[in-house]
Design an enzyme around this catalytic site. Structure first.
Site, PDB file in Angstrom:
ATOM      1  N   CYS A  78       0.823  -1.214   0.000  1.00 38.45           N
ATOM      2  CA  CYS A  78       0.000   0.000   0.000  1.00 38.45           C
ATOM      3  C   CYS A  78       0.861   1.270   0.000  1.00 38.45           C
ATOM      4  CB  CYS A  78      -0.972  -0.048   1.168  1.00 38.45           C
ATOM      5  SG  CYS A  78      -2.424   0.957   0.898  1.00 38.45           S
ATOM      6  N   ARG A 105      -2.686   7.731  -6.092  1.00 40.52           N
ATOM      7  CA  ARG A 105      -3.004   7.516  -4.675  1.00 40.52           C
ATOM      8  C   ARG A 105      -4.510   7.605  -4.444  1.00 40.52           C
ATOM      9  NH1 ARG A 105       0.077  11.501  -0.972  1.00 40.52           N
ATOM     10  NH2 ARG A 105      -0.952  10.240   0.614  1.00 40.52           N
ATOM     11  N   ILE A 134      -7.124  -0.612   1.819  1.00 41.66           N
ATOM     12  CA  ILE A 134      -7.416   0.529   2.698  1.00 41.66           C
ATOM     13  C   ILE A 134      -6.856   1.800   2.063  1.00 41.66           C
ATOM     14  CG2 ILE A 134      -7.120   1.509   5.006  1.00 41.66           C
ATOM     15  CD1 ILE A 134      -6.623  -1.411   5.984  1.00 41.66           C
ATOM     16  N   HIS A 170      -3.311  -5.502   1.647  1.00 40.60           N
ATOM     17  CA  HIS A 170      -2.601  -5.742   2.912  1.00 40.60           C
ATOM     18  C   HIS A 170      -2.619  -7.208   3.328  1.00 40.60           C
ATOM     19  CE1 HIS A 170      -1.997  -1.516   4.137  1.00 40.60           C
ATOM     20  NE2 HIS A 170      -3.141  -1.297   3.520  1.00 40.60           N
ATOM     21  N   GLU A 172      -0.727  -8.625   5.287  1.00 35.76           N
ATOM     22  CA  GLU A 172      -0.353  -8.713   6.712  1.00 35.76           C
ATOM     23  C   GLU A 172      -1.573  -8.575   7.631  1.00 35.76           C
ATOM     24  OE1 GLU A 172       0.089  -6.234   4.743  1.00 35.76           O
ATOM     25  OE2 GLU A 172      -0.253  -4.315   5.764  1.00 35.76           O
TER      26      GLU A 172
HETATM   27  N1  GLN Z   1      -3.543   6.309   1.303  1.00 41.90           N
HETATM   28  C1  GLN Z   1      -2.237   6.053   1.827  1.00 41.90           C
HETATM   29  C2  GLN Z   1      -1.188   6.855   1.093  1.00 41.90           C
HETATM   30  O1  GLN Z   1      -1.481   7.416   0.095  1.00 41.90           O
HETATM   31  C3  GLN Z   1      -1.907   4.582   1.765  1.00 41.90           C
HETATM   32  C4  GLN Z   1      -2.859   3.805   2.641  1.00 41.90           C
HETATM   33  C5  GLN Z   1      -2.297   2.555   3.197  1.00 41.90           C
HETATM   34  O2  GLN Z   1      -1.085   2.334   3.235  1.00 41.90           O
HETATM   35  N2  GLN Z   1      -3.161   1.743   3.730  1.00 41.90           N
HETATM   36  O3  GLN Z   1      -0.074   6.922   1.511  1.00 41.90           O
END
Ligand code: GLN
Length: 200
Positions: A78, A105, A134, A170, A172
């Site tokens: 992420c 992003r 997320i 994710h 993890e």
């Molecule tokens: N939205 C976050 C970013 O742009 C990333 C979100 C995440 O790592 N769960 O850095």
């Protein structure tokens, strides 16, 4: 196998737990010197702007680039994926730029900032992988040297370039250790030869 987890910000503990469960020794990394002797490094999810600034401040960014230059393996999830990308649309934020990826992003839409989906990832076997997203980045384009290991909604969600691995989701946050195990095999220098999809 000794794997570091970048512990400047983000979901560090979850990665430590997954790596240990997958059979590795996992240690928190905050300074350049702590990279010495690692077989691999995980860059967790979190806030990529915050982590990027801290990486520069502590000169850990330069140390990670040297680590990769010496053949070290890196796995980003992420925000970690964002930091590993060469190009972040509409942003000048600090990054490592390790992988030939162009990302957007928070691009899966406001209403579904976070969602879960069953992912087909052939390199991990037939069983679907439960993907937790997320405020995930969306990979817009990948360079020629990048292998797409899995897609969701027509976009890559797990990509590999040599010993570099990045996930928009994710793993993890689940008990499924297959992505972490895959990373450990990359760090050991193994799976590239065994997996026919990895040739070239
Ligand atoms: N939205 C976050 C970013 O742009 C990333 C979100 C995440 O790592 N769960 O850095």
């Amino acid at each position: 196998m000794r794997i570091g987890v970048l512990a400047l910000q983000g979901d560090v503990r979850e990665h430590l737990r997954s790596l240990e469960a997958a059979g590795a020794e996992a240690v928190e990394i905050r300074t350049p010197g702590e990279l010495n002797g690692l077989d691999g490094l995980v860059i967790p999810g979190g806030e990529s702007t915050t982590v990027g600034k801290l990486l520069v401040k502590g000169q850990v960014d330069q140390a990670i680039k040297r680590f990769v230059g010496q053949g070290g393996a890196v796995f980003g999830t992420c925000a970690g994926l964002i930091l590993m990308s060469r190009s972040i649309n509409g942003s000048e934020q600090p990054r490592l730029g390790l992988m030939d990826l162009q990302v957007d992003r928070n691009a899966y839409g406001r209403q579904i900032n976070s969602f879960e989906a069953e992912l087909s990832i052939p390199a991990l076997g037939k069983q679907m992988f439960h993907g937790v997203f997320i405020r995930a980045p969306r990979i817009a384009t990948v360079g020629q040297g990048v292998q797409v290991l899995g897609e969701f909604a027509g976009r890559p969600i797990l990509v590999r370039q040599g010993r570099l691995l990045a996930a928009a989701f994710h793993p993890e946050l689940t008990d499924d250790l297959r992505v972490h195990r895959y990373f450990l095999s990359l760090a050991a220098g193994g799976s590239a030869d065994r997996d026919p999809a990895m040739k070239g």
